[in-house]
Scaffold this active site. Structure first.
Site, PDB file in Angstrom:
ATOM      1  N   SER A   1       0.843  -1.197   0.000  1.00 40.87           N
ATOM      2  CA  SER A   1       0.000   0.000   0.000  1.00 40.87           C
ATOM      3  C   SER A   1       0.872   1.239   0.000  1.00 40.87           C
ATOM      4  O   SER A   1       2.070   1.173   0.291  1.00 40.87           O
ATOM      5  CB  SER A   1      -0.903   0.055   1.247  1.00 40.87           C
ATOM      6  OG  SER A   1      -1.719  -1.074   1.342  1.00 40.87           O
TER       7      SER A   1
ATOM      8  N   ASP B   1       8.665 -10.293   8.312  1.00 38.58           N
ATOM      9  CA  ASP B   1       8.859 -11.731   8.159  1.00 38.58           C
ATOM     10  C   ASP B   1       8.186 -12.422   9.340  1.00 38.58           C
ATOM     11  O   ASP B   1       8.745 -12.504  10.435  1.00 38.58           O
ATOM     12  CB  ASP B   1      10.352 -12.045   8.126  1.00 38.58           C
ATOM     13  CG  ASP B   1      10.630 -13.493   7.741  1.00 38.58           C
ATOM     14  OD1 ASP B   1       9.679 -14.294   7.721  1.00 38.58           O
ATOM     15  OD2 ASP B   1      11.794 -13.823   7.471  1.00 38.58           O
TER      16      ASP B   1
ATOM     17  N   ASP C   1       8.196 -18.768   9.061  1.00 38.74           N
ATOM     18  CA  ASP C   1       9.464 -19.484   8.924  1.00 38.74           C
ATOM     19  C   ASP C   1       9.206 -20.933   8.575  1.00 38.74           C
ATOM     20  O   ASP C   1       8.224 -21.539   9.042  1.00 38.74           O
ATOM     21  CB  ASP C   1      10.281 -19.417  10.231  1.00 38.74           C
ATOM     22  CG  ASP C   1      10.951 -18.068  10.431  1.00 38.74           C
ATOM     23  OD1 ASP C   1      11.225 -17.386   9.427  1.00 38.74           O
ATOM     24  OD2 ASP C   1      11.188 -17.688  11.593  1.00 38.74           O
TER      25      ASP C   1
END
Length: 824
Positions: free
Chosen positions: A260, A332, A335
C-alpha cells in the site's frame, strides 16, 4: 397477416431467420434479464426482526454506499451483516469456503489443492482459538453480524446468478467464519515463506560466493544438498511449492507488490491548516472488490470508511475524532523448518528437548464431481492426515515430500490472537493513546498504521506480532531441532517503530524499510524498494516548494503518479550502445529518452520493462547449476529472478569481482555491454511478435492492461465476458500508482495487483471530510449498476464523499429493520 405473406414471398430467408432465430433469442434474453433483475435487492421496504433491540434504518446514496443508523452498536453490526449479504452474498459464500477449505464441495477437483493447503494450515482451528481469546463485546459484534447475514439469506427469494450456475444455495454464516476469513486475508499479506523456498532453491544451485553476493548477505550459506545430484526430497519439495505458488496466484492469495501507499501531513504544511491522511491499499485486482464502503451511526459510534467484506467494522477510515490508514509492513512472520523424524515406537519429530510425538488430526474434504455432476458418479471424500510439530503443520506432507519434512511457523496460527478485538476497539478510539492501546491487541498481519486526529496531530505505529529470532532463520528454511533457530517471543509493542508529530510534519509508508540498520531486532529482508516512498516525499516537497502549502488536488495527482524512479540507473546502460538494425536502435533510443513515466502513451515503458525482463534472465540464469528433473528448480529460479529488484540488478552489474555478465554456457568471456545488447535483441523479437514491427505502436496501453477477475467465472470461457472487467491502465511496479504485472506471451502485460481503493481524510471546522473511491463498485451482483460504476472514476482520480444527510433520512433506497417478532 397478408402483409407478412407478401414479405415472406419476397424475403423468405429473412422471415425464417427472424422467426426461428431472432425472436426466440430476444424472448430468451428478455426472460433471462427479467430473472436477473430479480436478484437485485429491493429499494424500499421494512421488516420485523427479533434480533435487534431497536429499529435500524439503512439508506443508500446514488453510488450504492450504505448508511446504517441505529441506537445500539450491536444492532448496527446486524445492519452491516445485512447489507454485506444483500450486495456481496456470493463473495461471502466464496470467502467462507476458501478460509474453511470447502471450495471443492461446490467447485470440484480444480480447487482441491487450495482446500488441502488451508486444511493443513488449520485456519479453522486457529479461528477457534482466537474466539476463546476475545472479549464479550467482540463476540457480540460477531454474533450480530452473523445474524444480519443470515437474516438476508432467509429473506432472499432470487439468489445471485453464481448460485444458480453452480446449482447451490448459500451456507448459513457462523460467528467464527469471520475470524477464519481474517486469518485467510492475513495469509495473503504474510506469504513470505514462498520467498524462503525460492532463496533456498537459488542458493543450492549457485556457488557460495555468488549466492551470498546475489542475496547481499555476508554470512556463508549452509548447503543441505550437494551439487553432484539434486536430493530427491528437495525435488519433491520444489515441485510441491511450485504447485502451491500456482494455487496462490490463481486464487489471489499472494503476489509481488501486495502492499500500500499511505502518508500523513501535518497542519503546518496544508493549505487549509488541517492534518490530512491519504491511503491506497494494493491488493489483487478482483471483482467484486475486497472492500465495501459504509457509514455506521449509533449513540456511541460514528464511523465511516472501508469495511472488509466478511467483517463487521470499518477496517480503514475515520470516526468523529481520529482517522487511520494502513500499509503492509512486509515483516517476516513466517518461517520454514526442516524436521528430523523417527518411526521407532511411533511417528516422532526431534525438538531441542528430544523426541516428541506429532499432533495429528484427520480432515475430510467433500469433492464435487465434474460438470455435469448430476450425470457422473459421486466422488469419494478425500481424507487428509495432518501432522503438526510444536512449530506448526508439516506442509511438505501435502506434496508427499516425506524424505524432507518441512513445517511452517506463522504468527497467524499462534494461540491468543486478538486482532479482531483490536480493530473493534479502534472504532471507538478518540486520541493517540486509545488508538495505541487498541493496536497493541493486534497480532496478524503485521502492518504500518498511520494516524491523524481532530486536534491536528499525526502519527505512525508498526503493529502486529514479529517473532524474535536470528535473521538467518527468517531468510531460509532451517533446522527445527536446534534451539538457536526457535522463536523467543515477539518484539515488544513499545519497542516497535512509531512516530508522533515528527519535526518534518510528514510521515510516509510505502512498504519500504521502516528501521535503521542499528535497530536491535530483525523484522524483514523483504522490504519494498525505497522508490515509491521517495517519490511520494519528493512530490510533497515539490508542491511545498512551488506553492508553499499542499492541498487535496496535489494529493489526488500524487496518487495517480506513474513515474518509476527505479528505472533511472538501469536505462542509462543503453546510452552508448548502437545497433545496426534501425528498429532496434529506435527501441534503444526510446528507452534512453524515456521520462520514466509509465502512462498509456509511453513507448519507452513498454520497451524498458520488456528489456529488463530479458536482462535478468541473460545476466543470471546461466549461473545456476543444472540438475536432473530440473524443471521445477528452473521455475523457482525464474520467479526469483523476475522478483529481483532493479537496484539489485544494477549492483550485480557494477560488481566486477564475480563476472555476473559472463555467460557461463560459452567459452568466450562476455562483458556487460554484450549482455545488455543481447537482452535488447530478445526484447525486440518478443515485442515484434506481440505488437508488430512498428516500434511507434508499442505504447504501454497496447501492451499493459488490468483485468478485474471474478472468482471463479473469469476462468470459464464465455462467462468471463459477463463477469470480468478489463481496462487499459498505466502504472509500474515501483510507481506510486502501482501495477504489479505479469507477462504472458500471447497477451502481454496483465496487471494482477494494484490500488483497490483510495481515501483522503482530514478534520476541519465542521468535522471530518472523507473522500473515497473503490476500484470497481459497491455491488457484487453482475446485473447491478453498482457492479463497476466506480471503475472509470478510479482511473481518473475522481472521488466520492460520505454525506451525513443520508443517515436515518431514507431519502434514497431505504430499508427499515423494526424490532419485533412477526414479519410485516
Amino acid at each position: 397477416m397478408n402483409a407478412i405473406k407478401v414479405v415472406y414471398k419476397k424475403h423468405p430467408i429473412l422471415i425464417l431467420f427472424i422467426a426461428f432465430i431472432v425472436l426466440p433469442l430476444v424472448c430468451t434474453l428478455t426472460i433471462f434479464w427479467s430473472l436477473a433483475l430479480e436478484t437485485l435487492p429491493g429499494d424500499d421496504y421494512a421488516f420485523l426482526s427479533p434480533k435487534v433491540k431497536a429499529d435500524v434504518s439503512i439508506s443508500r446514496d446514488r453510488h450504492g454506499v450504505a448508511y446504517i443508523d441505529a441506537i445500539w452498536d450491536e444492532d448496527a453490526f446486524f445492519g452491516v451483516g445485512y447489507v454485506h449479504a444483500q450486495d456481496r452474498l456470493w463473495q461471502l459464500e466464496l470467502i467462507r469456503r476458501m478460509s474453511r477449505g470447502e471450495l471443492s464441495e461446490v467447485l470440484g477437483k480444480s480447487t482441491l489443492g487450495l482446500d488441502l493447503f488451508v486444511r493443513t494450515l488449520g485456519l479453522s482451528q486457529a479461528a477457534d482459538s482466537a474466539w476463546q481469546s476475545l472479549n464479550e463485546d467482540s463476540k457480540k459484534a460477531l454474533i450480530k453480524y452473523t445474524e444480519g447475514i443470515n437474516a438476508w439469506q432467509e429473506q432472499v427469494t432470487h439468489l445471485p446468478i453464481e448460485f444458480r450456475l453452480l446449482g447451490m444455495k448459500p451456507t448459513p454464516w457462523q460467528p467464527k467464519d469471520a475470524l477464519c476469513w481474517m486469518k485467510m486475508f492475513g495469509l495473503g499479506l504474510a506469504g513470505n515463506f514462498q520467498k524462503d523456498i525460492r532463496r533456498f532453491a537459488v542458493t543450492q544451485s549457485l556457488d557460495i560466493a555468488k549466492a551470498n553476493n546475489l542475496l547481499d548477505i555476508e554470512s556463508p550459506i549452509k548447503r543441505l544438498v550437494t551439487h553432484s545430484s539434486m536430493d530427491f526430497g528437495l525435488t519433491e519439495l520444489l515441485i510441491g511449492m511450485q504447485e502451491l505458488n500456482s494455487i496462490s496466484e490463481k486464487w489471489q492469495l499472494s503476489g509481488k507488490n501486495l502492499g500500500s501507499n499511505a502518508w500523513v501531513i501535518g497542519p503546518e504544511l496544508t493549505a487549509d491548516a488541517h492534518a490530512v491522511l491519504a491511503n491506497d491499499p494494493h491488493l489483487s485486482t478482483q471483482i467484486p472488490s475486497q472492500w465495501y464502503a459504509l457509514q455506521i451511526h449509533t449513540r456511541r459510534l460514528n464511523v465511516q470508511g472501508m469495511s472488509l467484506v466478511g467483517l463487521p467494522f470499518v477496517m480503514l477510515g475515520s470516526n468523529t475524532n481520529i482517522a487511520w490508514g494502513a500499509t503492509n509492513m512486509m515483516a517476516d512472520t513466517m518461517d520454514l523448518y526442516f524436521e528430523r523424524t523417527s518411526y521407532d515406537a511411533g511417528e516422532k519429530y526431534l525438538s531441542s528437548e528430544g523426541w516428541k510425538p506429532f499432533h495429528e488430526r484427520e480432515e475430510i474434504i467433500s469433492v464435487r464431481a465434474d460438470f455435469p455432476h448430476f450425470l457422473r458418479t459421486p466422488l469419494k471424500p478425500v481424507k487428509l492426515k495432518v501432522r503438526e510439530t510444536e512449530r506448526g503443520p508439516l506442509i511438505s506432507d501435502l506434496f508427499h515430500a516425506f524424505s524432507m519434512p518441512v513445517s511452517l511457523s506463522w504468527t497467524g496460527l499462534q494461540k491468543g490472537d486478538t486482532s479482531f478485538e483490536a480493530f473493534l476497539a479502534l472504532q471507538y478510539a478518540e486520541n493517540w493513546k486509545q488508538f495505541s492501546n487498541a493496536m497493541k491487541l493486534h497480532v496478524s498481519p503485521a502492518m504500518n498504521m498511520l494516524y491523524i486526529d481532530s486536534n491536528q496531530n499525526i502519527g505512525y505505529r508498526a503493529i502486529g506480532a514479529v517473532p524474535l529470532r536470528r535473521a538467518e532463520v527468517g531468510m531460509f528454511p532451517t533446522e527445527g531441532w536446534l534451539a538457536t533457530n526457535a522463536w523467543n517471543g515477539y518484539i515488544p509493542f513499545d519497542e516497535m517503530p512509531s512516530a508522533y508529530n515528527p519535526e518534518s510534519s510528514i510521515i510516509v509508508s510505502a512498504n519500504n524499510k521502516i528501521v535503521d540498520d542499528d535497530f536491535p531486532y530483525y523484522i524483514s529482508n523483504d522490504w519494498a524498494p525505497r522508490f515509491r516512498a521517495q517519490r511520494i516525499e519528493t512530490l510533497i516537497n515539490n508542491s511545498l516548494d512551488t506553492k508553499g502549502k499542499i492541498d487535496r488536488s496535489d494529493i489526488k495527482q500524487l496518487q495517480l503518479d506513474t513515474r518509476d524512479e527505479s528505472a533511472r540507473a538501469l536505462k542509462g546502460l543503453l546510452e552508448h550502445v548502437t545497433f545496426a538494425d534501425d528498429d532496434m536502435q529506435k527501441m534503444a533510443d526510446y528507452i534512453v529518452a524515456w521520462d520514466q513515466v509509465a502512462d498509456i502513451e509511453s513507448v519507452g515503458a513498454t520497451a524498458y520493462y520488456t528489456w529488463v525482463r530479458h536482462l535478468k534472465s541473460r545476466l543470471l540464469i546461466d549461473d545456476f547449476k543444472s540438475y536432473w528433473n530440473e524443471r521445477e528448480l528452473r521455475q523457482q529460479q525464474r520467479e526469483f529472478l523476475q522478483e529481483l529488484e532493479t537496484a539489485e540488478l544494477v549492483r550485480l552489474m557494477e560488481d566486477e569481482s564475480l563476472d555476473w555478465c559472463d555467460d557461463q554456457s560459452t567459452v568466450t568471456v562476455e562483458a556487460c555491454a554484450e549482455t545488455v545488447e543481447s537482452a535488447l535483441r530478445d526484447a525486440y523479437v518478443e515485442l515484434k511478435g506481440l505488437l508488430g514491427g512498428d516500434v511507434e505502436n508499442w505504447a504501454w496501453g497496447n501492451a499493459h492492461t488490468v483485468e478485474f477477475e471474478h472468482m471463479p467465472f473469469s476462468s470459464v470461457k464465455g462467462l468471463d465476458l459477463l463477469f470480468s472487467r478489463k481496462a487499459v491502465r498505466g502504472g509500474a511496479p515501483d510507481a506510486v500508482n502501482v501495477s504489479g504485472f505479469k507477462f504472458f506471451t500471447d497477451q502481454g502485460y496483465r496487471q494482477k495487483v494494484g490500488a483497490t481503493f483510495r481515501q483522503i481524510v482530514s478534520f476541519g471546522n465542521n468535522g471530518g471530510e472523507q473522500e473515497y473511491v473503490i476500484a470497481t463498485g459497491q455491488s457484487g451482483n453482475v446485473f447491478s449498476e453498482h457492479y463497476d460504476d466506480m471503475l472509470s472514476s478510479m482511473a481518473k482520480g475522481q472521488f466520492y464523499v460520505f454525506h451525513n444527510k443520508y443517515v436515518g433520512a431514507c431519502e434514497l433506497r431505504c430499508v427499515r429493520i423494526l424490532a419485533g417478532n412477526n414479519n410485516l
